[in-house]
Structure formats: structure tokens, C-alpha cells
Motif scaffolding. Structure first.
Motif, PDB file in Angstrom:
ATOM      1  N   LEU A   1      50.738  59.263  28.765  1.00 47.17           N
ATOM      2  CA  LEU A   1      49.624  60.086  28.274  1.00 47.17           C
ATOM      3  C   LEU A   1      48.292  59.364  28.481  1.00 47.17           C
ATOM      4  O   LEU A   1      47.307  59.973  28.904  1.00 47.17           O
ATOM      5  N   ALA A   2      48.263  58.090  28.165  1.00 48.57           N
ATOM      6  CA  ALA A   2      47.026  57.321  28.324  1.00 48.57           C
ATOM      7  C   ALA A   2      46.640  57.218  29.802  1.00 48.57           C
ATOM      8  O   ALA A   2      45.479  57.430  30.164  1.00 48.57           O
ATOM      9  N   GLU A   3      47.603  56.916  30.664  1.00 46.71           N
ATOM     10  CA  GLU A   3      47.324  56.764  32.097  1.00 46.71           C
ATOM     11  C   GLU A   3      46.819  58.055  32.733  1.00 46.71           C
ATOM     12  O   GLU A   3      46.038  58.014  33.673  1.00 46.71           O
ATOM     13  N   SER A   4      47.259  59.174  32.226  1.00 47.09           N
ATOM     14  CA  SER A   4      46.875  60.456  32.821  1.00 47.09           C
ATOM     15  C   SER A   4      45.561  60.998  32.261  1.00 47.09           C
ATOM     16  O   SER A   4      45.151  62.104  32.608  1.00 47.09           O
ATOM     17  N   THR A   5      44.900  60.231  31.426  1.00 47.15           N
ATOM     18  CA  THR A   5      43.611  60.640  30.869  1.00 47.15           C
ATOM     19  C   THR A   5      42.490  60.271  31.837  1.00 47.15           C
ATOM     20  O   THR A   5      42.423  59.133  32.308  1.00 47.15           O
ATOM     21  N   VAL A   6      41.639  61.227  32.156  1.00 47.20           N
ATOM     22  CA  VAL A   6      40.523  60.986  33.073  1.00 47.20           C
ATOM     23  C   VAL A   6      39.658  59.845  32.550  1.00 47.20           C
ATOM     24  O   VAL A   6      39.296  59.820  31.377  1.00 47.20           O
ATOM     25  N   GLY A   7      39.361  58.900  33.431  1.00 42.58           N
ATOM     26  CA  GLY A   7      38.511  57.775  33.062  1.00 42.58           C
ATOM     27  C   GLY A   7      39.272  56.519  32.698  1.00 42.58           C
ATOM     28  O   GLY A   7      38.701  55.451  32.606  1.00 42.58           O
TER      29      GLY A   7
ATOM     30  N   GLY B   1      52.669  61.935  17.524  1.00 39.30           N
ATOM     31  CA  GLY B   1      51.641  62.152  16.514  1.00 39.30           C
ATOM     32  C   GLY B   1      51.899  61.526  15.158  1.00 39.30           C
ATOM     33  O   GLY B   1      50.978  61.177  14.441  1.00 39.30           O
ATOM     34  N   ARG B   2      53.153  61.353  14.815  1.00 34.70           N
ATOM     35  CA  ARG B   2      53.454  60.813  13.470  1.00 34.70           C
ATOM     36  C   ARG B   2      53.464  59.285  13.410  1.00 34.70           C
ATOM     37  O   ARG B   2      53.647  58.705  12.355  1.00 34.70           O
ATOM     38  N   PHE B   3      53.271  58.634  14.548  1.00 31.94           N
ATOM     39  CA  PHE B   3      53.289  57.165  14.585  1.00 31.94           C
ATOM     40  C   PHE B   3      51.859  56.619  14.612  1.00 31.94           C
ATOM     41  O   PHE B   3      50.967  57.218  15.200  1.00 31.94           O
ATOM     42  N   ALA B   4      51.676  55.483  13.978  1.00 31.20           N
ATOM     43  CA  ALA B   4      50.357  54.837  13.927  1.00 31.20           C
ATOM     44  C   ALA B   4      50.153  54.006  15.189  1.00 31.20           C
ATOM     45  O   ALA B   4      50.480  52.825  15.232  1.00 31.20           O
TER      46      ALA B   4
ATOM     47  N   VAL C   1      42.094  59.691  24.637  1.00 34.81           N
ATOM     48  CA  VAL C   1      43.432  59.097  24.544  1.00 34.81           C
ATOM     49  C   VAL C   1      43.920  59.167  23.102  1.00 34.81           C
ATOM     50  O   VAL C   1      45.058  59.583  22.845  1.00 34.81           O
ATOM     51  N   ARG C   2      43.077  58.765  22.164  1.00 35.36           N
ATOM     52  CA  ARG C   2      43.467  58.821  20.740  1.00 35.36           C
ATOM     53  C   ARG C   2      43.886  60.233  20.338  1.00 35.36           C
ATOM     54  O   ARG C   2      44.901  60.428  19.674  1.00 35.36           O
ATOM     55  N   SER C   3      43.104  61.187  20.752  1.00 41.52           N
ATOM     56  CA  SER C   3      43.385  62.580  20.415  1.00 41.52           C
ATOM     57  C   SER C   3      44.694  63.054  21.039  1.00 41.52           C
ATOM     58  O   SER C   3      45.504  63.716  20.382  1.00 41.52           O
ATOM     59  N   ARG C   4      44.924  62.702  22.282  1.00 40.95           N
ATOM     60  CA  ARG C   4      46.154  63.121  22.957  1.00 40.95           C
ATOM     61  C   ARG C   4      47.382  62.528  22.273  1.00 40.95           C
ATOM     62  O   ARG C   4      48.390  63.208  22.106  1.00 40.95           O
ATOM     63  N   LEU C   5      47.306  61.270  21.871  1.00 36.14           N
ATOM     64  CA  LEU C   5      48.444  60.636  21.198  1.00 36.14           C
ATOM     65  C   LEU C   5      48.665  61.242  19.817  1.00 36.14           C
ATOM     66  O   LEU C   5      49.797  61.530  19.425  1.00 36.14           O
ATOM     67  N   LYS C   6      47.575  61.447  19.089  1.00 41.19           N
ATOM     68  CA  LYS C   6      47.670  61.988  17.728  1.00 41.19           C
ATOM     69  C   LYS C   6      48.221  63.415  17.726  1.00 41.19           C
ATOM     70  O   LYS C   6      48.960  63.807  16.827  1.00 41.19           O
ATOM     71  N   ASN C   7      47.873  64.197  18.729  1.00 40.71           N
ATOM     72  CA  ASN C   7      48.287  65.595  18.788  1.00 40.71           C
ATOM     73  C   ASN C   7      49.581  65.825  19.558  1.00 40.71           C
ATOM     74  O   ASN C   7      50.043  66.962  19.647  1.00 40.71           O
TER      75      ASN C   7
END
Length: 105
Positions: A88-94, A57-60, A46-52
Motif C-alpha cells: 500500500l505504501a509503495e503504490s502511493t504516488v510520491g 486499519g485496526r493495527f497501530a 499513506v497513513r490514511s490508506r493504512l488506517k482505512n
């Protein structure tokens, strides 16, 4: 999907049991817990998907674990950004649930 998550958990459990038979005394049991490893991986994904993401990506945006899901905190400029982060978070496996506490500025 939830079915994919269950399949991954079953695979993780089988792998855990295989590793446990091979190295029963060398690795502390708590370090091999399938759910911890799986949640940690999903959290990092999730962190990676948001950052990329080109819009987010430009928001903390902070991502933390929360009951087989994640909690999103931080500040974004619009409701659309907050909604995209949730999607994005909801669509992440797990990830079974997302608690969105993002503030709109």
C-alpha cells in the motif's frame, strides 16, 4: 509511478513559483517548499490508506518520513499484513521507497 511523481513535482514547482510572485513577502519561504508539502501530503496519504484498509486499519502502524519515502513501524500479526502495508505504501504516488520495520506478533 516514478513518472507520476516527477510530473506532480513539476506542477508543484510551477505552483510554488506562481504563489511566490503573488505573495512574496507574506509567507515565509520555508513554508512554501514544494518537496516539503509534497512529502507531507504523500505521508498523510499513506497513513490514511493504512488506517482505512480493511485488513490493516485496526493495527497501530506508525508512518514517518524517510528520504522521499516512508518508514513503517509497529506490530502486525502476520507477514502477509506486513507485506500488504508495504505494498500500500509503495503504490502511493510520491513514495519512492518504503522501509518496513513492522514486527510480527
Amino acid at each position: 509511478t516514478k513518472d507520476d511523481a516527477e510530473k506532480l513535482r513539476a506542477i508543484s514547482q510551477a505552483s510554488y513559483e506562481d504563489v511566490r510572485r503573488i505573495v512574496p513577502e507574506k509567507i515565509p519561504l520555508e513554508q512554501l517548499t514544494p518537496d516539503k508539502g509534497f512529502e507531507s501530503t504523500a505521508l498523510e496519504h499513506v497513513r490514511s490508506r493504512l488506517k482505512n484498509d480493511k485488513y490493516l486499519g485496526r493495527f497501530a502502524i506508525e508512518v514517518s518520513a524517510s528520504n522521499h519515502g516512508v518508514k513503517l513501524t509497529g506490530k502486525v500479526p502476520t507477514k502477509e499484513h506486513a507485506r500488504r502495508a508495504t505494498e500500500l505504501a509503495e503504490s502511493t504516488v510520491g513514495i519512492e521507497q518504503v522501509q518496513n520495520e513492522l514486527q510480527i506478533e
